[in-house]
Structures are given as structure tokens and as C-alpha cells.
Design a protein around this motif. Structure first.
Motif, PDB file in Angstrom:
ATOM      1  N   GLY A 168      84.495   7.324 -92.980  1.00 41.35           N
ATOM      2  CA  GLY A 168      85.005   7.731 -94.028  1.00 41.35           C
ATOM      3  C   GLY A 168      84.045   8.420 -95.060  1.00 41.35           C
ATOM      4  N   GLY A 169      84.815   8.932 -96.070  1.00 43.28           N
ATOM      5  CA  GLY A 169      83.808   9.567 -97.218  1.00 43.28           C
ATOM      6  C   GLY A 169      82.981  10.767 -96.879  1.00 43.28           C
ATOM      7  N   GLY A 170      83.274  11.268 -95.788  1.00 41.34           N
ATOM      8  CA  GLY A 170      82.522  12.562 -95.509  1.00 41.34           C
ATOM      9  C   GLY A 170      83.075  13.684 -95.760  1.00 41.34           C
ATOM     10  N   GLY A 171      84.300  13.871 -96.380  1.00 39.05           N
ATOM     11  CA  GLY A 171      85.067  14.953 -96.768  1.00 39.05           C
ATOM     12  C   GLY A 171      85.737  15.676 -95.646  1.00 39.05           C
ATOM     13  N   GLY A 172      85.857  15.094 -94.650  1.00 39.44           N
ATOM     14  CA  GLY A 172      86.716  15.568 -93.624  1.00 39.44           C
ATOM     15  C   GLY A 172      86.169  15.589 -92.112  1.00 39.44           C
ATOM     16  N   TYR A 173      87.128  15.261 -91.354  1.00 42.71           N
ATOM     17  CA  TYR A 173      86.736  15.150 -89.714  1.00 42.71           C
ATOM     18  C   TYR A 173      87.834  15.948 -89.210  1.00 42.71           C
ATOM     19  CZ  TYR A 173      83.097  11.742 -91.234  1.00 42.71           C
ATOM     20  OH  TYR A 173      82.047  11.150 -91.758  1.00 42.71           O
ATOM     21  N   SER A 174      87.373  16.469 -87.795  1.00 43.01           N
ATOM     22  CA  SER A 174      88.615  17.274 -86.973  1.00 43.01           C
ATOM     23  C   SER A 174      88.385  16.588 -85.768  1.00 43.01           C
ATOM     24  CB  SER A 174      88.463  18.675 -86.863  1.00 43.01           C
ATOM     25  OG  SER A 174      87.129  18.982 -86.593  1.00 43.01           O
ATOM     26  N   GLY A 175      87.780  16.785 -84.679  1.00 42.50           N
ATOM     27  CA  GLY A 175      87.691  16.285 -83.418  1.00 42.50           C
ATOM     28  C   GLY A 175      86.912  15.063 -83.304  1.00 42.50           C
ATOM     29  N   ARG A 219      84.263  26.881 -85.822  1.00 42.63           N
ATOM     30  CA  ARG A 219      85.241  26.115 -86.626  1.00 42.63           C
ATOM     31  C   ARG A 219      85.873  25.242 -85.558  1.00 42.63           C
ATOM     32  NH1 ARG A 219      86.980  27.948 -91.361  1.00 42.63           N
ATOM     33  NH2 ARG A 219      88.308  25.988 -91.556  1.00 42.63           N
ATOM     34  N   TYR A 220      85.155  24.196 -84.888  1.00 43.48           N
ATOM     35  CA  TYR A 220      85.946  23.491 -84.073  1.00 43.48           C
ATOM     36  C   TYR A 220      86.894  22.397 -84.486  1.00 43.48           C
ATOM     37  CZ  TYR A 220      82.353  25.393 -80.729  1.00 43.48           C
ATOM     38  OH  TYR A 220      81.718  26.147 -79.988  1.00 43.48           O
ATOM     39  N   GLU A 221      88.057  22.120 -83.574  1.00 44.44           N
ATOM     40  CA  GLU A 221      88.864  21.013 -83.916  1.00 44.44           C
ATOM     41  C   GLU A 221      88.910  19.910 -82.961  1.00 44.44           C
ATOM     42  OE1 GLU A 221      90.724  20.985 -86.774  1.00 44.44           O
ATOM     43  OE2 GLU A 221      90.407  22.962 -87.453  1.00 44.44           O
ATOM     44  N   GLY A 222      89.808  20.058 -81.726  1.00 41.81           N
ATOM     45  CA  GLY A 222      89.891  19.088 -80.610  1.00 41.81           C
ATOM     46  C   GLY A 222      88.575  19.228 -80.041  1.00 41.81           C
ATOM     47  N   LEU A 223      88.334  17.908 -79.526  1.00 41.66           N
ATOM     48  CA  LEU A 223      87.363  17.773 -78.417  1.00 41.66           C
ATOM     49  C   LEU A 223      88.048  17.062 -77.125  1.00 41.66           C
ATOM     50  CD1 LEU A 223      84.428  16.243 -80.882  1.00 41.66           C
ATOM     51  CD2 LEU A 223      84.656  18.639 -79.971  1.00 41.66           C
ATOM     52  N   ALA A 224      87.302  17.168 -76.156  1.00 37.60           N
ATOM     53  CA  ALA A 224      87.565  16.510 -74.833  1.00 37.60           C
ATOM     54  C   ALA A 224      86.218  16.328 -74.046  1.00 37.60           C
ATOM     55  CB  ALA A 224      88.698  17.405 -74.089  1.00 37.60           C
ATOM     56  N   ALA A 233      87.314  22.861 -78.990  1.00 38.84           N
ATOM     57  CA  ALA A 233      88.329  23.875 -79.128  1.00 38.84           C
ATOM     58  C   ALA A 233      88.032  24.678 -80.480  1.00 38.84           C
ATOM     59  CB  ALA A 233      89.762  23.280 -79.225  1.00 38.84           C
ATOM     60  N   ASP A 234      87.782  25.925 -80.520  1.00 41.06           N
ATOM     61  CA  ASP A 234      87.347  26.646 -81.623  1.00 41.06           C
ATOM     62  C   ASP A 234      88.617  27.747 -81.917  1.00 41.06           C
ATOM     63  OD1 ASP A 234      86.359  28.347 -83.417  1.00 41.06           O
ATOM     64  OD2 ASP A 234      84.619  29.174 -82.320  1.00 41.06           O
ATOM     65  N   TYR A 235      89.407  26.922 -82.899  1.00 42.23           N
ATOM     66  CA  TYR A 235      90.882  27.413 -83.189  1.00 42.23           C
ATOM     67  C   TYR A 235      90.453  28.719 -84.032  1.00 42.23           C
ATOM     68  CZ  TYR A 235      95.042  27.911 -85.984  1.00 42.23           C
ATOM     69  OH  TYR A 235      96.103  28.314 -86.328  1.00 42.23           O
ATOM     70  N   PHE A 236      89.629  28.879 -84.736  1.00 45.02           N
ATOM     71  CA  PHE A 236      89.492  30.170 -85.436  1.00 45.02           C
ATOM     72  C   PHE A 236      88.696  31.519 -84.763  1.00 45.02           C
ATOM     73  CE2 PHE A 236      90.264  27.045 -88.722  1.00 45.02           C
ATOM     74  CZ  PHE A 236      90.986  27.627 -89.563  1.00 45.02           C
ATOM     75  N   GLY A 237      87.922  30.876 -83.738  1.00 52.65           N
ATOM     76  CA  GLY A 237      87.062  31.571 -82.824  1.00 52.65           C
ATOM     77  C   GLY A 237      88.029  32.111 -81.552  1.00 52.65           C
TER      78      GLY A 237
END
Length: 286
Positions: A168-175, A219-224, A233-237
Motif C-alpha cells: 500500500g501507499g505506492g500510488g497504484g499497482y496493476s498486475g 504500460r502493463y496491466e495484467g500479469l500471468a 499485457a501492454d494495454y496501451f501498446g
């Protein structure tokens, strides 16, 4: 029978062989915390957001919630269906998972047999919206609801595991993805989307950061995780990338762990046989 001299000579020969082959087939743990990424391959896909690995195939979801299947070589199989929501994706060992708001959706790999479960653990119950990171591992749900935290919840979704939130407190996480390294250590991989460019960060199960590596122009979102490589997953790329995670230049995941390569085993075999031969010759002379 062999005398003590013969036995000691054989013991020294085997010890010498072991010292020569001390790292044969045995994974070592890097003492430093330098994390680097090696891009293995990149596959063009439109708006990839969610990612999951079912033990055989990679599944990915786009921004319309359509879920598609492809091989670990990046080849589309033609299997696709509409998911229940637009969200990240995970695999619980028998079904695919998506989440939205406080609802977790479980469904088969054709969209059928869908069931739902409500997240009842507070304070997560007051958080609504899209979930950017999702993983199911060891009966636990790992989730990042795009608000600066990563949560780790019990499989019944009624309680948190350990401290809450996990990060927490990192400003934001995605995958978010939990993996097990060659040495048996569990790591939690997250994408820090508060940094520019985004970073991939490796943490222990206790939440201690081991190291981070910036993603260049991504700009990665999901990971596997497919048991060997990390997928992002590079949603914007408009692409899905496959990475090897390196620590001090060596892969965290060694594909040959537990196996002794033949060239490395030969010195041990030859020295052992040599020791037996020397012992036999001494016995004959005596």
C-alpha cells in the motif's frame, strides 16, 4: 574386502568430484537484489488487459471483456467467448476468474458453469470499480483494485492473510502474480503503475521489496506466469510480452532444476570409477 586406505582413496576421489561438480544441476540463490528483465518475445494483440495461464494455454481478455486463448508460443487457437465483466483474469486450478466491484466470477474455459462469490472482507467491501491485478494461488486471492493497494485474501474471501493491505501507499499497482522460484522461495511480482515508466517489482511473501526494473515505453496491466516465463499485457501498446526475470544475471526460474546435465555428471562418474580402479589395483598387488 577393501582396506581402509582403499576406502579413503575412494572417498577423496568422490569428494574431489563433488567439489568440481558443486554447482551441477543445483540452483543457487542470488545474494544481491538486482532485478533485470529479459524480453523473450512479443505478440501483437489489440487492447490486452487480463492474463491467465491454465497449465497449458495463455488466456487474455481485451477491453470489451472478450476472452481469447493462445499457445505459449503466441499462436491464437481460435477459441474465444465473452467474459462476464471487463477486468483482470486469473486461473484457480479448475476455472477462470474475473472480478468487478466486490464480486468474483468463476467460470469454465467456454464461459459456462459460472458462479459468483462476494468479497466480504473489510475494508475491501467499501472499494468499488475495476480491478487491475488478479491472481489465485495456494487457495488465496491476490487483487489490486487500482487504488494504490494490493490485497491478499483467504480463499473464502472473508478474511485477509497477514497484514492488510499486502502492499500500500505506492500510488497504484496493476498486475500482481505470485510465483515460486527454483529454490522454492515464493515471490510476489507487481506492476507499479505510479512510476513513469512503470516498474516491475519483486517482493517476498512478507511484502519486503527485493528489487525493481523499469519497463521501457510500456504500460502493463495484467500479469500471468506459465511456470517458466512471466507474461505482461501492454494495454496501451497493443501487445503481450513474455519475460524472463533475472537476479544477478541468472534466471529466477531454472528450467533444468533437479536435473544433472550429462557433461557435468561425467567428471563425477569418471573420478569415481578411477578411484574404484585404483583401489582394485592396490588390492591385487597386496
Amino acid at each position: 574386502m577393501y582396506g581402509w586406505r582403499e576406502i579413503m582413496n575412494l572417498k577423496y576421489a568422490l569428494a574431489a568430484a563433488a567439489s568440481l561438480c558443486g554447482v551441477c544441476g543445483v540452483a543457487t540463490t542470488a545474494s544481491a537484489a538486482e532485478i533485470t528483465l529479459e524480453l523473450i518475445d512479443s505478440y501483437d494483440r489489440a487492447d490486452p488487459f487480463g492474463l491467465a495461464y491454465d497449465g497449458t494455454h495463455i488466456w487474455w481478455a481485451d477491453n470489451g471483456g472478450v476472452i481469447r486463448q493462445m499457445t505459449t508460443d503466441g499462436v491464437d487457437t481460435g477459441v474465444s467467448f465473452s467474459g462476464p465483466v471487463w477486468s483482470e483474469l486469473a486461473w484457480d486450478g479448475s476455472q477462470l476468474i474475473m472480478t468487478q466491484n466486490n464480486t468474483v466470477y468463476f467460470f469454465d474455459r467456454d464461459g459456462s458453469n459460472m458462479t459468483t462469490q462476494t468479497i466480504t472482507a473489510a475494508p475491501y467491501t467499501g472499494i468499488l470499480g475495476l480491478n487491475d491485478g488478479l491472481d489465485w494461488d495456494n487457495g488465496e486471492l491476490w487483487i489490486s483494485p487500482d487504488i494504490g493497494n494490493v490485497y491478499r485474501m483467504e480463499g473464502d474471501l472473508s478474511a485477509f492473510v497477514g497484514a492488510s493491505p499486502f502492499l500500500g501507499g505506492g500510488g497504484g499497482y496493476s498486475g500482481v502474480e505470485r510465483i515460486q522460484a527454483t529454490n522454492g522461495t515464493d515471490y510476489v511480482i507487481v506492476v507499479n503503475d505510479a512510476s513513469s515508466p512503470r516498474e516491475l517489482c519483486v517482493h517476498t511473501l512478507g511484502g519486503v521489496e527485493i528489487g525493481c526494473q523499469a519497463f521501457s515505453n510500456s504500460r502493463y496491466e495484467g500479469l500471468a506466469f506459465d511456470g517458466r516465463y512471466l507474461w505482461a499485457a501492454d494495454y496501451f501498446g497493443d501487445r503481450i510480452d513474455k519475460y524472463d526475470i533475472l537476479s544477478d544475471g541468472g534466471s529466477i526460474i531454472d528450467p533444468g532444476v533437479g536435473e544433472v546435465p550429462l557433461p557435468a555428471a561425467l567428471p563425477l562418474m569418471l573420478l569415481g570409477l578411477g578411484g574404484l580402479g585404483a583401489a582394485a589395483r592396490r588390492k591385487k598387488k597386496a
